[in-house]
Write a protein that holds these residues in place. Sequence first.
Motif, short mmCIF file in Angstrom:
data_model
loop_
_atom_site.label_atom_id
_atom_site.label_comp_id
_atom_site.label_asym_id
_atom_site.label_seq_id
_atom_site.Cartn_x
_atom_site.Cartn_y
_atom_site.Cartn_z
N LYS A 25 0.86 -1.18 0.00
CA LYS A 25 0.00 0.00 0.00
C LYS A 25 0.90 1.23 0.00
CE LYS A 25 -3.74 -2.42 2.25
NZ LYS A 25 -4.63 -2.49 3.42
N ARG A 53 -2.19 6.23 4.44
CA ARG A 53 -1.95 5.00 3.69
C ARG A 53 -3.18 4.70 2.82
NH1 ARG A 53 -1.31 1.43 7.84
NH2 ARG A 53 -3.54 1.15 7.88
N THR A 54 -2.92 4.24 1.59
CA THR A 54 -4.03 3.84 0.73
C THR A 54 -4.66 2.56 1.27
OG1 THR A 54 -2.58 2.55 -0.72
CG2 THR A 54 -3.02 4.83 -1.37
N ASN A 56 -6.05 0.44 -0.82
CA ASN A 56 -5.78 -0.54 -1.87
C ASN A 56 -4.29 -0.70 -2.07
OD1 ASN A 56 -8.53 -0.94 -2.52
ND2 ASN A 56 -8.52 0.94 -3.74
N ALA A 57 -3.88 -1.92 -2.38
CA ALA A 57 -2.47 -2.23 -2.64
C ALA A 57 -2.15 -2.01 -4.11
CB ALA A 57 -2.18 -3.67 -2.26
N GLN A 93 -7.59 7.43 -4.43
CA GLN A 93 -7.67 6.34 -3.46
C GLN A 93 -8.28 6.80 -2.15
OE1 GLN A 93 -6.47 3.03 -4.36
NE2 GLN A 93 -6.81 4.20 -6.23
#
Length: 176
Positions: A25, A53-54, A56-57, A93
Amino acid sequence: PTTEAGTPTTNPAARRVVYLDNSNKVVVEVSYIRETTPASGTSYWTTYYGKWRTNNAVSLTAWSNIVVAHNTLAINTSGQPQGPEIYIDGTIQTLTEVSVPPVDSVAVPPNGAILIGQATQVGGGTTTYNWNGRMDEVVLWPKQLDSADASYLAHAPAPFVIEDHPNFSACAMWFR
């Protein structure tokens, strides 16, 4: 160095870091400072870190276009510094706020070189973050990119020639 109002203009411990965590991420960390005045009356500056932090990875098996756009002077309605916008392949994101700087804190630019793909510990210690993968076409813009800019960059024909796009003149990074 400080401003006329006494606010520090640089901070040797400051950092602005973009990296992938162990879950792939995208993480953004930014240093902020805030003046603290205890009962003794002697004020001092305290360093805080904002970390986002997002949810999604990023795929590790395909190229990803990552744009981080952050106006470090923007304040949200609660008085806290506003976090970054992160786009993966042109799509904004949803972010998790890992740590949010307090109300009335101010972002301070790092004092020193810009490191692409790594960052060092405070005080210049050992490397703590290394970009896990390859980078191509890294760009720093002198303005904040918006969703239309991020979408355009993610879908630009290859090879992308910066000089062909004079409408982009923001503080963001592009990893592709």
